[in-house]
Design a protein around this motif. Structure first.
Motif, short mmCIF file in Angstrom:
data_model
loop_
_atom_site.label_atom_id
_atom_site.label_comp_id
_atom_site.label_asym_id
_atom_site.label_seq_id
_atom_site.Cartn_x
_atom_site.Cartn_y
_atom_site.Cartn_z
N ARG A 68 0.81 -1.27 -0.13
CA ARG A 68 -0.14 -0.10 -0.07
C ARG A 68 0.82 1.42 0.15
NH1 ARG A 68 -5.37 -0.41 3.13
NH2 ARG A 68 -6.17 -2.57 2.71
N ASP A 69 1.98 1.35 0.96
CA ASP A 69 2.56 2.40 0.87
C ASP A 69 3.52 2.89 -0.52
OD1 ASP A 69 2.05 3.04 3.57
OD2 ASP A 69 3.73 1.87 4.49
N ASP A 70 3.82 1.63 -1.00
CA ASP A 70 4.81 1.77 -2.29
C ASP A 70 3.72 2.19 -3.18
OD1 ASP A 70 6.82 1.02 -0.90
OD2 ASP A 70 6.62 -1.22 -2.07
N PHE A 71 2.63 1.70 -3.40
CA PHE A 71 1.56 2.33 -4.53
C PHE A 71 1.26 3.61 -4.31
CE2 PHE A 71 -2.13 2.49 -6.93
CZ PHE A 71 -2.20 1.60 -8.05
N GLU A 72 0.81 4.03 -3.04
CA GLU A 72 0.44 5.31 -2.62
C GLU A 72 1.53 6.30 -3.15
OE1 GLU A 72 -0.80 5.49 1.49
OE2 GLU A 72 -2.29 4.16 1.13
N ALA A 76 1.08 9.28 -5.56
CA ALA A 76 1.42 10.68 -5.62
C ALA A 76 2.37 11.40 -6.30
CB ALA A 76 1.96 10.71 -4.05
N GLU A 77 3.49 10.59 -7.01
CA GLU A 77 4.41 11.08 -7.57
C GLU A 77 4.06 10.81 -9.06
OE1 GLU A 77 7.70 8.67 -6.53
OE2 GLU A 77 8.13 9.45 -4.73
N GLY A 78 2.70 10.15 -9.50
CA GLY A 78 2.57 10.00 -10.91
C GLY A 78 3.34 8.93 -11.56
N THR A 79 4.07 7.80 -10.78
CA THR A 79 4.88 6.80 -11.34
C THR A 79 4.32 5.45 -11.24
OG1 THR A 79 6.16 6.78 -9.59
CG2 THR A 79 6.83 8.22 -10.99
N VAL A 80 3.06 5.30 -11.21
CA VAL A 80 2.38 4.16 -11.10
C VAL A 80 2.54 3.33 -12.59
CG1 VAL A 80 0.26 2.82 -10.97
CG2 VAL A 80 0.78 4.80 -9.40
N PRO A 81 3.39 2.04 -12.51
CA PRO A 81 3.41 1.41 -13.80
C PRO A 81 2.02 0.96 -14.30
CG PRO A 81 4.15 0.05 -11.92
CD PRO A 81 3.85 1.32 -11.41
N TYR A 114 -7.96 2.11 -5.91
CA TYR A 114 -7.19 3.13 -5.08
C TYR A 114 -7.65 4.48 -5.92
CZ TYR A 114 -3.74 6.22 -3.12
OH TYR A 114 -3.22 7.33 -2.57
N VAL A 115 -8.38 5.17 -5.12
CA VAL A 115 -8.90 6.59 -5.54
C VAL A 115 -8.02 7.53 -4.91
CG1 VAL A 115 -10.96 7.84 -5.50
CG2 VAL A 115 -11.21 5.50 -5.48
N ARG A 116 -7.67 8.46 -5.67
CA ARG A 116 -6.62 9.79 -5.31
C ARG A 116 -7.18 11.05 -5.76
NH1 ARG A 116 -1.89 11.07 -3.01
NH2 ARG A 116 -0.83 12.93 -3.83
N ALA A 117 -7.35 11.98 -4.81
CA ALA A 117 -7.81 13.11 -5.22
C ALA A 117 -6.65 14.23 -4.64
CB ALA A 117 -8.99 13.38 -4.57
N SER A 118 -6.54 15.14 -5.74
CA SER A 118 -5.49 16.25 -5.27
C SER A 118 -6.22 17.49 -5.57
CB SER A 118 -4.20 15.97 -5.78
OG SER A 118 -4.08 15.78 -7.11
N ALA A 119 -6.12 18.65 -4.42
CA ALA A 119 -6.75 19.68 -5.07
C ALA A 119 -5.71 20.96 -5.10
CB ALA A 119 -7.69 20.20 -3.84
N ASP A 120 -6.07 21.99 -5.73
CA ASP A 120 -5.36 23.19 -6.35
C ASP A 120 -4.84 23.71 -5.00
OD1 ASP A 120 -7.70 24.28 -5.51
OD2 ASP A 120 -7.85 25.70 -6.86
N HIS A 121 -5.22 23.70 -3.83
CA HIS A 121 -4.63 24.15 -2.63
C HIS A 121 -3.47 23.31 -1.98
CE1 HIS A 121 -6.85 21.38 -0.33
NE2 HIS A 121 -8.07 21.83 -0.20
N GLY A 122 -3.04 22.36 -2.84
CA GLY A 122 -2.04 21.44 -2.10
C GLY A 122 -2.63 20.02 -1.26
N GLY A 123 -3.89 20.10 -1.01
CA GLY A 123 -4.39 18.97 -0.30
C GLY A 123 -4.57 17.70 -1.41
N ALA A 124 -4.21 16.55 -0.63
CA ALA A 124 -4.46 15.43 -1.41
C ALA A 124 -4.86 14.31 -0.27
CB ALA A 124 -3.00 14.88 -1.97
N ILE A 125 -5.67 13.20 -1.09
CA ILE A 125 -6.30 12.33 -0.31
C ILE A 125 -6.13 10.99 -0.86
CG2 ILE A 125 -8.64 12.75 -0.54
CD1 ILE A 125 -8.99 11.95 2.43
N GLY A 126 -5.82 9.69 -0.51
CA GLY A 126 -5.76 8.60 -1.27
C GLY A 126 -6.79 7.48 -0.45
N VAL A 127 -7.67 6.76 -1.36
CA VAL A 127 -8.59 5.87 -0.44
C VAL A 127 -8.52 4.57 -1.25
CG1 VAL A 127 -11.02 5.81 0.18
CG2 VAL A 127 -10.24 7.84 0.06
N TRP A 128 -8.48 3.48 -0.31
CA TRP A 128 -8.33 2.11 -0.74
C TRP A 128 -9.80 1.68 -0.68
CZ3 TRP A 128 -4.45 -0.01 -3.27
CH2 TRP A 128 -3.28 0.46 -3.20
#
Length: 156
Positions: A68-72, A76-81, A114-128
């Motif tokens: 989970r940590d590796d995937f998250e 976040a980095e945009g490097t999911v294969p 895995y659902v990831r949302a990131s907002a323009d104010h810098g906030g981000a959240i990931g949900v499994w």
């Protein structure tokens, strides 16, 4: 006690409620989409919503503890294969204060999501989310605040 989406959102207005996975069903629903983003800030928010179908649910227990940590981190980095996972959807949402964006009206997604949302104010959240192929509809509701985000998941 049956927990409803609105009741869950009211009970935890500003906290991340997803600690691990909740077993939910895949399906479709006319009144509650599987993904919804609510803007509870005072400004228009731009939100990038991405959904991966990571794989079947059962083998998840056999994956390394660091999975989970590796995937998250990769998400976040945009490097999911993407060749290793089935890509589901990506949405660029612009949401006015007090409004809700619901990019999907229905979903037949199954497996580990895995659902990831990131907002323009810098906030981000990931949900499994573990979605099986039962008849129960599921939802992932994300709220955006002035300086943070929260998520609630469950079954309709």
């Amino acid at each position: 006690m049956d927990a409803t989406r609105r009741g869950l959102l009211a009970a935890v207005p500003a906290a991340v409620t997803m600690a691990g996975c909740s077993l939910v069903g895949g399906g479709d629903s006319d009144d509650r989409p599987p993904y919804a983003v609510e803007n509870e800030s005072d400004e228009t928010r731009s939100v990038d919503l991405r959904v991966w179908e990571v794989g079947p649910v059962d083998p998840f227990d056999e994956r390394p503890d660091s999975f989970r940590d590796d995937f998250e981190a990769a998400a976040a980095e945009g490097t999911v294969p993407e060749s290793d996972y089935e890509w589901r959807e990506s949405y660029e949402l612009s949401i006015e204060p007090g409004d809700t964006a619901a990019p999907l009206d229905e979903s037949s997604a199954t497996g580990l999501l895995y659902v990831r949302a990131s907002a323009d104010h810098g906030g981000a959240i990931g949900v499994w989310v573990e979605a099986d192929d039962s008849s129960e509809d599921f939802f992932v509701a994300i709220s955006v605040y002035g300086h943070g985000m929260s998520a609630t998941t469950g079954e309709d």
